[in-house]
Design a protein around this motif. Structure first.
Motif, mmCIF file in Angstrom:
data_model
loop_
_atom_site.group_PDB
_atom_site.id
_atom_site.type_symbol
_atom_site.label_atom_id
_atom_site.label_comp_id
_atom_site.label_asym_id
_atom_site.label_seq_id
_atom_site.Cartn_x
_atom_site.Cartn_y
_atom_site.Cartn_z
ATOM 1 N N GLU A 74 -35.354 81.836 21.619
ATOM 2 C CA GLU A 74 -35.552 80.389 21.510
ATOM 3 C C GLU A 74 -36.264 80.025 20.217
ATOM 4 O OE1 GLU A 74 -37.620 79.287 25.023
ATOM 5 O OE2 GLU A 74 -35.845 79.375 26.322
ATOM 6 N N ILE A 75 -37.254 80.844 19.843
ATOM 7 C CA ILE A 75 -37.977 80.592 18.598
ATOM 8 C C ILE A 75 -37.037 80.708 17.401
ATOM 9 C CG2 ILE A 75 -39.751 81.526 17.057
ATOM 10 C CD1 ILE A 75 -41.320 82.330 19.592
ATOM 11 N N ALA A 76 -36.174 81.745 17.419
ATOM 12 C CA ALA A 76 -35.255 81.955 16.301
ATOM 13 C C ALA A 76 -34.273 80.796 16.181
ATOM 14 C CB ALA A 76 -34.506 83.264 16.490
ATOM 15 N N TRP A 77 -33.712 80.355 17.300
ATOM 16 C CA TRP A 77 -32.775 79.228 17.267
ATOM 17 C C TRP A 77 -33.485 77.951 16.784
ATOM 18 C CZ3 TRP A 77 -27.695 78.856 17.468
ATOM 19 C CH2 TRP A 77 -26.965 79.943 17.965
ATOM 20 N N LYS A 78 -34.698 77.734 17.251
ATOM 21 C CA LYS A 78 -35.444 76.540 16.843
ATOM 22 C C LYS A 78 -35.722 76.569 15.343
ATOM 23 C CE LYS A 78 -39.644 73.901 17.809
ATOM 24 N NZ LYS A 78 -40.894 73.821 18.611
ATOM 25 N N ALA A 79 -36.116 77.770 14.822
ATOM 26 C CA ALA A 79 -36.389 77.883 13.393
ATOM 27 C C ALA A 79 -35.137 77.585 12.575
ATOM 28 C CB ALA A 79 -36.906 79.294 13.082
ATOM 29 N N ALA A 80 -33.995 78.095 13.040
ATOM 30 C CA ALA A 80 -32.741 77.854 12.317
ATOM 31 C C ALA A 80 -32.401 76.372 12.296
ATOM 32 C CB ALA A 80 -31.613 78.656 12.957
ATOM 33 N N ARG A 81 -32.595 75.702 13.438
ATOM 34 C CA ARG A 81 -32.287 74.273 13.495
ATOM 35 C C ARG A 81 -33.209 73.472 12.588
ATOM 36 N NH1 ARG A 81 -31.808 75.349 19.105
ATOM 37 N NH2 ARG A 81 -33.908 74.494 19.429
ATOM 38 N N VAL B 202 -39.379 88.064 29.745
ATOM 39 C CA VAL B 202 -39.533 86.687 29.267
ATOM 40 C C VAL B 202 -39.685 86.641 27.754
ATOM 41 C CG1 VAL B 202 -40.983 84.627 29.354
ATOM 42 C CG2 VAL B 202 -40.493 85.903 31.450
ATOM 43 N N VAL B 203 -40.393 87.639 27.184
ATOM 44 C CA VAL B 203 -40.654 87.610 25.746
ATOM 45 C C VAL B 203 -39.348 87.651 24.955
ATOM 46 C CG1 VAL B 203 -40.891 90.145 25.565
ATOM 47 C CG2 VAL B 203 -42.007 88.650 23.886
ATOM 48 N N VAL B 204 -38.323 88.321 25.475
ATOM 49 C CA VAL B 204 -37.039 88.380 24.769
ATOM 50 C C VAL B 204 -36.402 86.992 24.724
ATOM 51 C CG1 VAL B 204 -34.705 89.349 24.805
ATOM 52 C CG2 VAL B 204 -36.670 90.802 25.357
ATOM 53 N N THR B 205 -36.431 86.297 25.840
ATOM 54 C CA THR B 205 -35.899 84.931 25.877
ATOM 55 C C THR B 205 -36.672 84.016 24.939
ATOM 56 O OG1 THR B 205 -35.245 85.269 28.185
ATOM 57 C CG2 THR B 205 -35.362 83.003 27.404
ATOM 58 N N GLU B 206 -37.989 84.171 24.927
ATOM 59 C CA GLU B 206 -38.831 83.346 24.058
ATOM 60 C C GLU B 206 -38.516 83.591 22.582
ATOM 61 O OE1 GLU B 206 -42.797 82.895 26.912
ATOM 62 O OE2 GLU B 206 -42.726 84.442 25.348
ATOM 63 N N LEU B 207 -38.342 84.863 22.219
ATOM 64 C CA LEU B 207 -38.040 85.180 20.819
ATOM 65 C C LEU B 207 -36.719 84.540 20.387
ATOM 66 C CD1 LEU B 207 -39.097 88.949 20.653
ATOM 67 C CD2 LEU B 207 -40.151 87.053 19.426
ATOM 68 N N GLU C 195 -32.206 88.537 16.641
ATOM 69 C CA GLU C 195 -31.251 88.967 17.664
ATOM 70 C C GLU C 195 -31.175 90.491 17.735
ATOM 71 O OE1 GLU C 195 -28.707 89.028 20.739
ATOM 72 O OE2 GLU C 195 -29.786 87.270 19.958
ATOM 73 N N LYS C 196 -31.182 91.153 16.585
ATOM 74 C CA LYS C 196 -31.174 92.619 16.578
ATOM 75 C C LYS C 196 -32.438 93.166 17.243
ATOM 76 C CE LYS C 196 -28.290 93.197 12.460
ATOM 77 N NZ LYS C 196 -28.231 93.679 11.043
ATOM 78 N N LEU C 197 -33.556 92.537 16.970
ATOM 79 C CA LEU C 197 -34.808 92.952 17.598
ATOM 80 C C LEU C 197 -34.736 92.771 19.111
ATOM 81 C CD1 LEU C 197 -37.786 93.851 17.168
ATOM 82 C CD2 LEU C 197 -38.379 91.437 17.002
ATOM 83 N N CYS C 198 -34.165 91.657 19.546
ATOM 84 C CA CYS C 198 -34.030 91.396 20.979
ATOM 85 C C CYS C 198 -33.105 92.405 21.651
ATOM 86 C CB CYS C 198 -33.513 89.972 21.210
ATOM 87 S SG CYS C 198 -34.696 88.674 20.805
ATOM 88 N N GLU C 199 -32.026 92.756 20.976
ATOM 89 C CA GLU C 199 -31.108 93.737 21.548
ATOM 90 C C GLU C 199 -31.788 95.087 21.732
ATOM 91 O OE1 GLU C 199 -27.792 93.751 18.926
ATOM 92 O OE2 GLU C 199 -26.948 91.873 19.710
ATOM 93 N N LYS C 200 -32.597 95.494 20.762
ATOM 94 C CA LYS C 200 -33.334 96.753 20.905
ATOM 95 C C LYS C 200 -34.318 96.672 22.070
ATOM 96 C CE LYS C 200 -33.023 98.194 16.064
ATOM 97 N NZ LYS C 200 -33.779 98.498 14.818
#
Length: 541
Positions: free
Chosen positions: A419-426, A412-417, A458-463
Motif C-alpha cells: 500500500e505504501i509503494a502504490w501510494k508513493a507512486a500515485r 500484515v506488514v506485507v500488505t502495508e508495504l 514488490e520484489k521485497l514483498c515476494e521474498k
C-alpha cells in the motif's frame, strides 16, 4: 537401481494430433518394431561415403567415443539405416525431453539392428539452423528454496541469426555468473563440477557446438551420433533445390493438409503462409514463402519461380536452409532413415507431407511417438508419500491436485508495504505537472520512478511471502517440492527442467538403467524413481 512405473498416456491428456494418428492410413504410428520396414537401397556408394566423411569431420572436434565413430563409418555400408530424432540446441542441454528423445532413438536403433541383422545408427539432428534465440538462451532450475529459478545468458537478442552462428563469449554473456550460480546449487554434489563442466558453454562455442559436445560426451558411449546441418549442407541444398523446383509443390502440400482436415486432424503448419526455406547471410535468415510466380521474400514485390530459386540454391549451397515443414523431407532425402522419433507436435507436420514425399520420391519413414518420462528423486517421492498423494495423480492434474485453498494470508506488514509503494507512486505521478514547470524532462521520468519504487518493493514483498510460506508449516514446503519437481510451471517436468541437476547428484548410471527400461516403442509415461543420492561434500565432511 532405478525403479520405473508406467502411467497411461491417456490420463495425462493426449495432444490434439494423437487421437487422429491411428486413422491416417499409411502414416499410422507403429505399434511394434515389426511395423517398421527397412528402406530400399537408393544411395550410390559415393553418396554414402560423402555423408559418412562429412559427419566424421564435423564430429571430430568433440573427440567422440569409438562407438560414435563406428556408427558413422557403418553408414558407408549398403543397407545401413538410421533412426533419427532431433531438437534445437538448448542452453545447458535444454529440457529433459532432448535426453529422452536421444535415449529412445538409441533403444529403437538397437532393436531394429538386432531384428534386421544390419547396422542401424541412432542419429540426433541438432536443429542448429533455428534462429529463435529467446527460446533457447535460458533454462529453469529448482533453487534451494524449491522455487523455480531462471538462469540465462546476457547480451543476446532474439535476432535472425541461426543459433549455429551465435558465438558465446565469457565476458559478453556473463557466463561466470551462471557458473557461480550453478556451483552454489550443485557444486557440493558428488558429480556437480563434472555436470556443470559438461553442459555450460565454453568461451568461443556456439549454442550448437556446446550442445553437440555435451550430447556426444554424455551419450556417445551408447552410440548416439549428433549431426549439425552445416556439416552436410551441400547434399541438403541439392535436395532442397530439387524439391522447390517441382512445379506441383504447392498442390502436393495443399493435398496433404486437406487429407488431415478431412480426417478431423489439425494442420500444424499452413504451407500457404509458412516460411518454407531461408536465405542465410551476414544479416541473418530471410524467409521465403510461396507467392507470385513461385516464391518471394517477406515484403518483396517481385518473386521468382521454383526453377529460378533452385538455380540460386545450386550456385550457393551453403547459404540456404529449410523451414520446419520441409526439414523432415530433406533429412529423409540425405539420410538413410527408417524412423523418426518425436513428440506428437512434430509428427503432426510429418503427417501432411505424404503427398509431397510421393511426388519427389522420398520414402515415408515410420513416425514413432517418443517416450515421455518424469524423473523422481527420493526426497520428492518421500514428500508425496507424506502428503498422501500418488505421483500419477499429481502428473494428471499438472500439480493442481496439491493446490491449497486454506493458505494462510500473508503477514500484515506485507500488505502495508504494498500500500505504501502504490501510494508513493500515485503521489509522485500527481506532482508531474508541478515538476514540469521546472523541467519537462525530469517530469517525464517521474511516473517511471514511481513504477521502479513499486517494483522494488514488490520484489521485497515476494521474498517476504516465500519466507512466510516456509514458516507456515512443513506441509507447504512438501507441496512446493512435489509440484515444482514433478510439474514445474504446471507442465510436465520434461518440458521445463534440465538433466544437469540429476547428473550432478546421481552421476550417469541412471541414464544407462533408463535406457534398459525403455522399450523400442513407447507404451505410456515412465515415472523413474532414482535411489537416494550420496550426501554432498560438506555434509560428508
Amino acid at each position: 537401481m532405478i525403479v520405473t512405473s508406467l502411467v497411461p498416456s491417456e490420463s495425462l491428456g493426449a495432444p490434439p494430433f494423437a487421437a487422429h494418428a491411428s486413422g491416417l492410413g499409411r502414416f499410422a504410428a507403429p505399434r511394434t518394431i515389426e511395423d517398421i520396414s527397412p528402406r530400399d537401397e537408393l544411395w550410390l556408394p559415393e553418396e554414402r561415403v560423402e555423408l559418412s566423411l562429412a559427419i566424421e569431420r564435423g564430429i571430430a572436434p568433440c573427440q567422440p567415443h569409438v562407438a560414435v565413430l563406428d556408427g558413422v563409418r557403418q553408414l558407408v555400408q549398403a543397407g545401413a539405416c538410421c533412426v533419427v530424432t532431433g531438437q534445437q540446441p538448448g542452453f545447458l542441454g535444454g529440457p529433459l525431453y532432448s535426453l529422452l528423445k536421444a535415449l529412445h532413438a538409441i533403444r529403437l536403433a538397437r532393436s531394429l539392428a538386432q531384428a534386421w541383422e544390419r547396422p542401424v545408427v541412432p542419429l540426433f539432428w541438432n536443429h542448429a539452423d533455428d534462429h529463435d534465440v529467446a527460446e533457447v538462451h535460458h533454462a529453469w532450475v529448482l533453487n534451494e528454496n524449491l522455487d523455480l529459478q531462471r538462469l540465462g545468458l546476457a547480451g543476446l537478442s532474439s535476432g535472425k541469426q541461426p543459433v549455429s552462428r551465435i558465438v558465446l563469449r565469457e565476458d559478453k554473456q556473463h557466463m561466470s555468473a551462471v557458473r557461480e550460480a550453478l556451483r552454489q546449487l550443485y557444486g557440493r554434489q558428488k558429480f556437480g563440477e563434472s555436470a556443470i563442466e559438461l553442459f555450460l558453454p565454453r568461451d568461443g562455442e556456439t549454442f550448437a557446438t556446446a550442445f553437440t559436445r555435451a550430447m556426444t560426451e554424455l551419450l556417445g558411449p551408447h552410440g548416439l551420433v549428433v549431426v549439425e546441418p552445416d556439416w552436410i549442407r551441400e547434399p541438403l541444398s541439392r535436395s532442397l533445390a530439387r524439391i522447390v523446383a517441382h512445379p506441383e509443390l504447392p498442390l502436393a502440400l495443399a493435398r496433404g493438409e486437406q487429407s488431415l482436415r478431412e480426417s478431423g486432424a489439425p494442420v500444424a503448419i499452413e504451407s500457404a503462409s509458412a516460411a518454407l526455406l531461408y536465405r542465410v547471410d551476414d544479416r541473418g535468415r530471410h524467409a521465403l514463402r510461396m507467392g507470385g510466380d513461385g516464391f518471394r521474400y517477406d515484403g518483396e514485390e517481385g518473386s521468382r519461380t521454383g526453377a529460378e530459386l533452385a538455380a540460386e540454391i545450386v550456385q550457393d549451397p551453403s547459404g540456404w536452409s529449410a523451414g520446419a515443414l520441409l526439414r523432415p523431407l530433406l533429412q529423409d532425402s540425405v539420410l538413410p532413415s527408417v524412423a523418426y522419433v518425436g513428440g506428437w507436435g512434430e509428427l503432426n507436420y510429418l503427417a501432411q507431407l505424404g503427398p509431397l514425399r510421393d511426388l519427389v520420391g522420398v520414402a515415408r519413414t515410420a513416425a514413432v511417438p517418443r517416450w515421455s518420462a518424469t524423473i523422481v528423486e527420493a526426497e520428492t517421492a518421500a514428500a508425496a508419500e507424506q502428503l498422501g498423494v500418488k505421483l500419477a495423480d499429481v502428473l494428471a492434474s499438472r500439480g493442481k491436485l496439491l493446490e491449497q485453498e486454506d493458505e494462510q494470508p500473508p503477514p500484515v506488514v506485507v500488505t502495508e508495504l504494498r500500500e505504501i509503494a502504490w501510494k508513493a507512486a500515485r503521489e509522485l505521478s500527481a506532482r508531474k505537472s508541478a515538476l514540469a514547470e521546472l523541467d519537462r524532462g525530469l517530469a517525464a521520468n517521474l511516473p517511471r520512478t514511481g513504477d521502479q519504487i513499486r517494483s522494488l518493493v514488490e520484489k521485497l514483498c515476494e521474498k517476504a511471502e516465500r519466507v512466510h510460506a516456509n514458516r507456515a508449516g512443513r506441509g507447504r514446503r512438501l507441496v512446493r517440492r512435489v509440484n515444482n519437481a514433478v510439474c514445474p510451471r504446471g507442465e510436465l517436468q520434461e518440458r521445463v527442467l534440465l538433466a544437469l541437476p540429476f547428473l550432478a547428484r546421481h552421476g550417469t548410471d541412471w541414464i544407462t538403467e533408463l535406457l534398459g527400461a525403455m522399450g523400442p516403442i513407447a507404451s505410456g509415461h515412465l515415472v523413474v524413481q532414482l535411489p537416494p543420492s550420496e550426501p554432498d561434500k560438506e555434509t560428508a565432511a
